[in-house]
Design a protein around this motif. Structure first.
Motif, short mmCIF file in Angstrom:
data_model
loop_
_atom_site.label_atom_id
_atom_site.label_comp_id
_atom_site.label_asym_id
_atom_site.label_seq_id
_atom_site.Cartn_x
_atom_site.Cartn_y
_atom_site.Cartn_z
N LYS A 176 0.83 -1.21 0.00
CA LYS A 176 0.00 0.00 0.00
C LYS A 176 0.87 1.27 0.00
CE LYS A 176 -3.78 -2.37 2.48
NZ LYS A 176 -4.60 -2.37 3.72
N PHE A 224 -15.18 3.84 8.43
CA PHE A 224 -13.85 4.19 7.94
C PHE A 224 -13.71 4.07 6.42
CE2 PHE A 224 -13.95 -0.27 9.34
CZ PHE A 224 -13.52 -0.93 8.19
N ARG A 261 -1.43 -14.68 4.29
CA ARG A 261 -2.19 -14.03 5.36
C ARG A 261 -1.48 -14.21 6.71
NH1 ARG A 261 -6.56 -10.40 4.74
NH2 ARG A 261 -7.31 -11.03 6.77
N THR A 319 -5.43 -7.64 10.83
CA THR A 319 -5.84 -6.36 10.21
C THR A 319 -5.39 -5.16 11.04
OG1 THR A 319 -7.77 -7.55 9.36
CG2 THR A 319 -7.85 -5.14 9.30
N ARG A 337 2.45 -6.59 9.25
CA ARG A 337 1.64 -5.49 9.79
C ARG A 337 2.09 -5.11 11.21
NH1 ARG A 337 -4.25 -7.43 7.50
NH2 ARG A 337 -4.20 -6.25 5.55
N GLY A 365 -7.98 7.10 13.01
CA GLY A 365 -8.41 5.72 13.19
C GLY A 365 -8.23 4.83 11.98
N ASN A 406 -1.77 -0.29 7.39
CA ASN A 406 -1.14 -1.58 7.69
C ASN A 406 -0.23 -2.10 6.58
OD1 ASN A 406 -3.21 -2.33 6.01
ND2 ASN A 406 -4.43 -3.36 7.58
N GLU A 444 -8.17 -12.72 1.35
CA GLU A 444 -8.59 -13.48 2.55
C GLU A 444 -8.92 -14.94 2.30
OE1 GLU A 444 -11.61 -11.56 5.26
OE2 GLU A 444 -10.80 -9.77 4.27
#
Ligand code: DAT
Ligand code: MG
Length: 166
Positions: free
Chosen positions: A11, A59, A91, A97, A108, A118, A122, A128
Motif C-alpha cells: 500500500k 472508515f 495471510r 488487520t 503489519r 483511526g 497496515n 482473505e
C-alpha cells in the motif's frame, strides 16, 4: 493442499516508507513464486470495487483515500503470488488487520500504525480466501499480465485508444 494464487498489494504507506524490499523479503520466506507484478496509481473506481464489502463502514471514505495515496504517495505495488496454500501462508505472515493487535514480527505488526483518524495504515493487503483471491486477481490484473493463468479466459476483440510511445 492445492496450488493457489493470491493478490498482494503493498500500500502507499509501505511504498512511501521505502518498505518494499523489506516486505518482499518477508514474503519470500513463504517460498511462493511471483507470477504478476506492477506498480500503479489506484483510480477511485478500482479502490471502491476492491473494498466494496466494506462500503457502509465508518472508515470507508478514509480507506479509499488511503489506498489512493492521499496521505502518502499515489502508488501501489500489486503482486500475485502462487503456490501451495498461498492464501493462508501469505495471510499468516501479513498478520492481523489491526496493526496494534498483529503479531509483532508479522509484516503489519512490524510496519503498520493506526492514525489519529483511526485508519489502519497496515502497509499491505492480502486476499482473505479463494473467492476473494479470484475476484481480486481478476480486478487488478489482465490475464496477459500474469505468467501463470489459473482462471478461464476467452479471446475478445477490444477496440480502444491507448497511450503509446511517440
Ligand atoms: P484485511 O485487510 O485484513 O483483509 P478487512 O478486509 O476487514 O481486513 O479490511 C480492509 C482494510 O480496511 C484493512 O486492511 C484496514 C481497514 N480497516 C478494517 N477494519 C478497520 C477498522 N475497524 N478501523 C479502521 N480501518 C479498518
Ligand atoms: Mg480483507
Amino acid at each position: 493442499m492445492d496450488v493457489q494464487q493470491t493478490l498482494v498489494l503493498i500500500k502507499p504507506d509501505g511504498l512511501l516508507k521505502s518498505l518494499t524490499g523489506n516486505i518482499l523479503s518477508v514474503l519470500s520466506e513463504t517460498k511462493l513464486k511471483i507470477v504478476g507484478a506492477k506498480i500503479l496509481s489506484v483510480k477511485k473506481e478500482l479502490a471502491k470495487e476492491h473494498y466494496k464489502e466494506l462500503k457502509g463502514e465508518p472508515f470507508f471514505d478514509e480507506l479509499i483515500k488511503y489506498i489512493q495515496g492521499e496521505y502518502h504517495t499515489n502508488r501501489v505495488l500489486a503482486l500475485v503470488y502462487e503456490g501451495e496454500n498461498a492464501i493462508k501462508s501469505v495471510r499468516h505472515i501479513v498478520g492481523s488487520t489491526n496493526p496494534e493487535k498483529a503479531d509483532p514480527v508479522s509484516i503489519r505488526g512490524r510496519y503498520g500504525r493506526i492514525t489519529q483518524k483511526g485508519v489502519f495504515e497496515n502497509a499491505i493487503h492480502a486476499s482473505e480466501n479463494e473467492k476473494e483471491a479470484e475476484r481480486e486477481i481478476k480486478l487488478w490484473f489482465k490475464p496477459e499480465e500474469l505468467t501463470s493463468i489459473s482462471y478461464p479466459t476467452e479471446s475478445k476483440e477490444i477496440e480502444k485508444h491507448e497511450l503509446v510511445w511517440k
